[in-house]
Design a protein around this motif. Structure first.
Motif: not given
Length: 346
Positions: A50-79
């Motif tokens: 799910r990307q762009g308008p289909q992504a459901l994650a952004p409202p969980w931080w945008n609603a409180f005036n945050f922006q996503l700065k960095e994503v942390l990825i597990d090097p073993e399963d890439n999650s």
């Protein structure tokens, strides 16, 4: 179709969108929990493409005036296991608003993540989480942002497995001289869940915990004598006492419930005049003492000198998932009891 739980406008704390007061402890708790949920939903968006308008994650931080700065990825399963959020337009620096919040999700029981997440849960029980690549990524990220922005401008938060990572990172930062405000939701406690197993029998619970404290303290003294250990002038456990993380625990959740008994037993032992015994018991576990005696790691990652312990209880939970869920912590009708527990009082 996505579940309602993933949709901020159906299941999130929408009551805070236009009425968020950072000086309110319940609002701060709700924001911290929402940012953790944002990490869960980011990984779900990733899995479902799910990307762009289909992504459901952004409202969980945008609603409180945050922006996503960095994503942390597990090097073993890439999650996606964590995220760094940056607060925008910080014009009220005295109102407990963090510049950055670093959040970690817990176990996600989905095909692409379940094996690695359960592997890490096993490492928690073996006291080896600090050796995992996921923890190393988390630790380095927090150190980088503390170096850049200063510890007072950063929050750590996590749920379940993520709270174990946040707690261990927070303890390590303390040992380096940095005290980072930390919010821990349903943090695992590595002991028999007396609080949730023995219900409505307070005297029995007290007796079991008293016996356990006496056994642990006695074993700690025996180990010191056998290995000719002297009292250390700089007790590494006591060094953490000025760091006071916020712990959020549901008594019906057997994974975290014993934090309630851990802190209540300390208070009762002091009232009994057994504070010296409890000073030994509260910073040791039988498992860690045996491990240390055999040359292994003797430090217990989940034990804490001090904490603000907040308990949530709506009565008997219909199932484990409700008692352990992250969504309970932004409930506007929050029935709570919050208590400061300080190691200085032992």
């Amino acid at each position: 179709m996505p579940s309602d739980a993933e949709n901020f406008y159906i299941s999130g704390p929408t009551h805070l969108i236009n009425a968020l007061y950072w000086s309110n402890e319940h609002h701060r708790r709700s924001v911290a929990a929402s940012l953790v949920q944002g990490v869960y939903i980011q990984e779900r968006d990733h899995q479902k493409k799910r990307q762009g308008p289909q992504a459901l994650a952004p409202p969980w931080w945008n609603a409180f005036n945050f922006q996503l700065k960095e994503v942390l990825i597990d090097p073993e399963d890439n999650s996606i296991f964590g995220a760094v959020y940056e607060f925008q337009n910080q014009i009220y620096p005295t109102l407990k608003i963090p510049k950055y919040v670093i959040a970690f999700r817990g176990t996600l029981i989905k095909r692409k993540t379940v094996l690695q997440d359960f592997k890490l849960n096993f490492e928690i029980t073996c006291n080896t989480l600090h050796r995992s690549p996921r923890f190393q990524v988390a630790m380095q990220t927090v150190q980088n942002f503390v170096d850049a922005a200063g510890a007072p401008n950063i929050w750590l938060t996590g749920h379940s497995l993520g709270s174990a990572i946040a707690l261990l990172v927070g303890k390590n930062m303390c040992k380096r001289g940095y005290f980072v405000e930390t919010y821990l939701f349903n943090p695992p406690f590595l002991s028999a869940p007396i609080e949730s197993w023995i219900k409505d029998h307070e005297s029995l619970k007290d007796g079991v915990r008293l016996a356990k404290s006496l056994l642990t303290a006695g074993l700690a003294l025996a180990v010191q004598v056998s290995q000719h250990h002297e009292s250390q002038e700089h007790d590494s456990f006591a060094m953490l006492c000025n760091w006071i993380p916020y712990l959020f625990v549901n008594p019906a959740d057997h994974i975290c419930a014993e934090y309630i008994g851990y802190f209540e037993n300390r208070k009762k032992m002091v009232e009994m005049g057994a504070g010296i015994i409890e000073r030994l018991a509260t910073k040791n576990s039988i498992r860690s003492l045996v491990s240390g005696a055999l040359g292994g790691d003797s430090e217990v990652w989940h034990l804490l000198p001090s904490a603000y312990l907040t308990t949530f209880d709506l009565g008997p939970s219909p199932d484990f998932m409700r008692a352990h869920g992250i969504n309970q912590w932004w409930n506007p009708n929050f029935p709570y009891k919050s208590t400061l527990h300080s190691y200085d009082h032992l």
